[in-house]
Write a protein that holds these residues in place. Structure first.
Motif: not given
Length: 266
Positions: A7-8, A133-136, A139-140, A147, A154, A157, A187
């Motif tokens: 995540g972030a 996990w709280h996001g990609p 992420a920030d 990436e 990813e 996951r 998704q």
């Protein structure tokens, strides 16, 4: 101390979130944390921070960011937890227990889950891993090279998610996961394992026509967008559903009521 990358990018000490500075500074810490206890060349940090046209002062800028991160960690008392940044010539390394980095704890939980012989324990371990996990990832601070750097995470996951659904299906919890499976199939429309799990869950819930519709929609999408046919395994599953193959049924009655481990993270 805890470093979060799923995540972030964040760092926490005794429930307090540290100010890690601007994006490029957080990116440097994130890369060092992904490669914890491994030396990372300054040129690698430059390439990840400035994917195109790095400034002439790029190496110096990285040095400044590392110095500022050292100050943040020192003031937070991270050294007491063995978390420190060291330099060896043009190389930097974050010395720390890998388990203080969520990405490494995630992989450790996956390993534990794959070694579990009981599906209840496997599902619980996978759920704990997925809940981290709280996001990609990162992420920030994301850039195209970052990436690419995070593709393995990813993919891990998504594989863990498929394994979690698989354990739920073996435990007879097909009705409990249909909605979540349908969302993830939308998704990730090219993950054929997820589609197979959705089809099986629908079939076991007495919804064979819906399972076949899901298959045909995906087949059309694969052919139209990628010029590919569904996998042999998926085609075999469609044929088994069409003839009502008893092999698709649970070998034993469903296990117990739905519990807290029966829902994947959002």
């Amino acid at each position: 101390m805890e470093l979060q990358l799923l995540g972030a990018v964040e760092a926490w000490v005794e429930g307090r979130r540290l100010d890690l500075g601007p994006r490029q500074q957080r990116l440097v810490l994130a890369v060092l944390a992904l490669k914890v206890n491994q030396f990372v060349p300054v040129e690698r940090l430059v390439d990840l921070t400035w994917p195109e046209s790095p400034p002439h002062s790029a190496r110096h800028a990285i040095h400044v960011r590392v110095s500022l991160l050292r100050t943040v960690l020192t003031l937070a008392g991270a050294g007491r937890d063995g978390v420190e940044i060291h330099t060896r010539g043009p190389l930097y390394v974050l010395r720390a227990d890998p388990m203080c980095v969520d990405a490494h704890r995630f992989r450790a939980l996956l390993s534990d889950a794959r070694n579990a012989t009981d599906d209840v324990a496997k599902a619980s371990l996978l759920r704990r891993a997925l809940d981290m996990w709280h996001g990609p990832p990162l992420a920030d601070v994301v850039t195209p090279p970052i990436e690419a750097l995070c593709q393995g995470l990813e993919e891990a996951r998504l594989t863990a998610l498929e394994e979690w659904f698989g354990a739920q299906l073996r435990l007879g919890r097909h009705e409990a996961v249909i909605d979540e499976l349908a969302e993830f199939v939308i998704q990730h429309p090219y993950r054929q394992r997820l589609l197979a799990q959705l089809m099986l869950a629908l079939y076991r819930a007495g919804r064979a026509p819906d399972a076949l519709v899901a298959y045909r929609l995906t087949r059309r999408r694969l052919v139209d967008e990628l010029g590919l046919d569904p996998s042999a395994q998926l085609q075999k599953l469609e044929r088994a559903i069409l003839r009502g193959d008893p092999a698709l049924d649970l070998p034993e009655p469903p296990v117990g009521p739905v519990g807290d481990d029966d829902h994947p993270p959002a």
